[in-house]
Design a protein around this motif. Structure first.
Motif, mmCIF file in Angstrom:
data_model
loop_
_atom_site.group_PDB
_atom_site.id
_atom_site.type_symbol
_atom_site.label_atom_id
_atom_site.label_comp_id
_atom_site.label_asym_id
_atom_site.label_seq_id
_atom_site.Cartn_x
_atom_site.Cartn_y
_atom_site.Cartn_z
ATOM 1 N N LYS A 192 41.057 -64.275 21.277
ATOM 2 C CA LYS A 192 41.579 -63.123 21.995
ATOM 3 C C LYS A 192 42.168 -63.515 23.355
ATOM 4 O O LYS A 192 41.671 -64.407 24.034
ATOM 5 C CB LYS A 192 40.475 -62.076 22.191
ATOM 6 C CG LYS A 192 40.081 -61.364 20.906
ATOM 7 C CD LYS A 192 39.121 -60.219 21.183
ATOM 8 C CE LYS A 192 38.825 -59.454 19.900
ATOM 9 N NZ LYS A 192 37.899 -58.320 20.140
ATOM 10 N N VAL A 193 43.238 -62.795 23.732
ATOM 11 C CA VAL A 193 43.935 -63.043 24.983
ATOM 12 C C VAL A 193 43.783 -61.828 25.880
ATOM 13 O O VAL A 193 43.984 -60.692 25.459
ATOM 14 C CB VAL A 193 45.437 -63.322 24.738
ATOM 15 C CG1 VAL A 193 46.151 -63.610 26.041
ATOM 16 C CG2 VAL A 193 45.606 -64.485 23.762
ATOM 17 N N ASN A 194 43.407 -62.078 27.139
ATOM 18 C CA ASN A 194 43.213 -60.991 28.101
ATOM 19 C C ASN A 194 44.329 -61.049 29.142
ATOM 20 O O ASN A 194 44.183 -61.631 30.210
ATOM 21 C CB ASN A 194 41.841 -61.118 28.770
ATOM 22 C CG ASN A 194 41.563 -59.998 29.750
ATOM 23 O OD1 ASN A 194 42.029 -58.879 29.572
ATOM 24 N ND2 ASN A 194 40.815 -60.297 30.797
ATOM 25 N N TRP A 216 46.002 -66.894 29.035
ATOM 26 C CA TRP A 216 44.684 -66.984 28.405
ATOM 27 C C TRP A 216 43.553 -66.932 29.426
ATOM 28 O O TRP A 216 42.386 -66.958 29.069
ATOM 29 C CB TRP A 216 44.599 -68.270 27.590
ATOM 30 C CG TRP A 216 43.836 -68.131 26.317
ATOM 31 C CD1 TRP A 216 43.503 -66.977 25.662
ATOM 32 C CD2 TRP A 216 43.313 -69.202 25.513
ATOM 33 N NE1 TRP A 216 42.818 -67.266 24.506
ATOM 34 C CE2 TRP A 216 42.691 -68.618 24.381
ATOM 35 C CE3 TRP A 216 43.328 -70.584 25.623
ATOM 36 C CZ2 TRP A 216 42.075 -69.371 23.393
ATOM 37 C CZ3 TRP A 216 42.719 -71.343 24.635
ATOM 38 C CH2 TRP A 216 42.103 -70.749 23.538
ATOM 39 N N PRO A 218 40.637 -66.031 31.604
ATOM 40 C CA PRO A 218 39.657 -64.958 31.412
ATOM 41 C C PRO A 218 39.491 -64.109 32.665
ATOM 42 O O PRO A 218 39.945 -64.477 33.746
ATOM 43 C CB PRO A 218 38.373 -65.720 31.077
ATOM 44 C CG PRO A 218 38.551 -67.051 31.717
ATOM 45 C CD PRO A 218 40.018 -67.361 31.657
ATOM 46 N N THR A 260 38.150 -61.298 25.648
ATOM 47 C CA THR A 260 38.566 -62.695 25.761
ATOM 48 C C THR A 260 37.652 -63.590 24.931
ATOM 49 O O THR A 260 36.451 -63.316 24.795
ATOM 50 C CB THR A 260 38.550 -63.165 27.233
ATOM 51 O OG1 THR A 260 38.835 -64.573 27.303
ATOM 52 C CG2 THR A 260 37.200 -62.912 27.873
#
Length: 419
Positions: A192-194, A216, A218, A260
């Protein structure tokens, strides 16, 4: 001719340290897996320029430039004249000397830069694509391009891309370019990308790998260690593998709620991890981000390096991969658990760290504290020595049944005597 003396060398030495942003990967990292840092189908920038195995897309670069000039009714000199003014600044971004003269170097920047911009525009806007463009008809080409464009050595300065984008679309709309790049690289991330574009200044981005790393990055609650943090290496020890932790009564659970990949939690003996997909490009992707963090440790937390080191602790063998896959934490698209285990066991070879700002230090301490409890140590010893195979479990079960039957028979015998 005699070599220059040390006095002459000192006189020629520049006092200011050059602010390089694009390096070659040093031999310690490269020797572990050289191919992870090498482009597969396209050369961007001077380090791999002219290699025979990368000529496949050179004509395609020219085609994209030609089509753009036609659609915008511009002359190539319009682009070259703008980038020529930035040639010296761009040259200083490279740590290695560039053999190309000013004209060739400028032309390379224009050709590579326009290709990248047109690629991400066409990726997002289908109507811009040519009918028979192989890039969008063959998935393997797009997959390789996504991989190659974020390689540590395969870069041009980001300010060159900004200048060229101003000539292609409406000047100053750099957030639009950020969106196009995020869209293009979206499926290369293994987790997952935040994203938070509001915190991103396009003029501070070094190159595409830097952009991928920032995307990427966090949330701040995970990176909680401040500048005055004590050396946490004195407070934590590495944790056992997934197999060892399972023996010590640690449970694993897939966590879909986090935003993330890097968010790891340990609650009541359960380790909660976000799912991670392992595919053909994952090793190269992680290795290049780790290489990036090795060169820019002073400005960013090494969160990718830390997370890979965390997984390296969890994964010692194919058995550990199988455990994490069973709980949905690792999605193994490679198919072979042994291959995944070997990958993680080698990813941090010749890598400095984890440092004193290791973001999983507290997690490690909590897990080790849990494993040191007497009950969990006893459970670990029992599982390791007596419950380590199905046959051992069956043998213990049979033995317990025999003991119970013996006790039952004894009780009945006593009761018969008493009666």
């Amino acid at each position: 001719m005699e070599p220059p003396s040390i006095t002459e060398k000192l006189a020629q030495l520049s006092v200011a340290q050059p602010e390089c942003t694009i390096y070659r990967v040093h031999s310690h990292l490269r020797n572990v897996n050289d191919k992870a840092y090498e482009p597969e189908i396209i050369s961007i920038g001077p380090y791999h320029c002219g290699k025979n195995n990368l000529k496949m897309l050179e004509e395609h670069k020219l085609r994209y430039l030609h089509l753009l000039l036609q659609s915008k009714k511009k002359n190539v000199q319009d682009f070259i004249s703008v980038i020529a003014q930035l040639e010296q600044e761009a040259r200083k971004c490279y740590a290695e000397p560039i053999s190309l003269n000013a004209t060739k170097f400028t032309e390379m920047l224009v050709l590579d830069g326009i290709f990248i911009i047109e690629l991400v525009r066409k990726c997002n806007m289908i109507h811009l694509r040519e009918k028979n463009d192989p890039i969008f008809h063959m998935d393997w080409i797009m997959n390789s391009l996504q991989r190659d464009l974020m390689l540590f050595e395969n870069q041009i300065p980001f300010f060159i891309l900004l200048e060229l984008f101003d000539l292609v679309e409406v000047p100053g709309h750099h957030n639009r370019l950020m969106y196009l790049f995020s869209y293009f690289f979206n499926n290369i991330y293994p987790g997952k990308v935040n994203r938070d574009s509001s915190k991103l200044s396009p003029h501070k981005i070094k190159h595409l790998l830097d952009l991928v790393h920032f995307d990427w990055f966090p949330s701040s609650d995970l990176l909680s260690f401040g500048e005055d943090t004590k050396d946490v290496r004195k407070r934590w020890r590495f944790i056992n593998s997934a197999t060892g932790l399972r023996e010590a009564n640690v449970k694993f659970k897939r966590n879909e709620e986090v935003t993330t990949l890097f968010k790891v939690e340990f609650k009541n003996g359960t380790m909660l991890l976000a799912p991670m997909t392992i595919e053909d490009r994952t090793e190269s992707f992680l290795r290049n981000l780790i290489a990036y963090e090795q060169y820019f440790q002073d400005t960013q937390s090494s969160f990718v390096t830390d997370y890979v080191k965390f997984l390296d602790c969890l994964i010692d063998s194919s058995r550990d991969v199988e455990i994490l896959s069973r709980f949905g934490i690792i999605e193994n698209w490679l198919g072979d658990d042994e291959v995944v285990a070997n990958m993680f066991n080698k990813l941090t070879d010749s890598v400095t760290g984890p440092g004193k700002r290791f973001i999983y230090g507290e997690i490690f301490e909590n897990v080790n504290f849990h494993c040191r409890r007497k009950r969990n140590r006893w459970m670990a010893k029992l599982r390791r020595n007596y419950l380590n195979s199905p046959w051992a479990i069956i043998s213990i079960f049979v033995a317990v049944v025999i003991v119970l039957l013996t006790i039952t028979q004894t009780v009945f015998s006593i009761l018969q005597v008493v009666v």
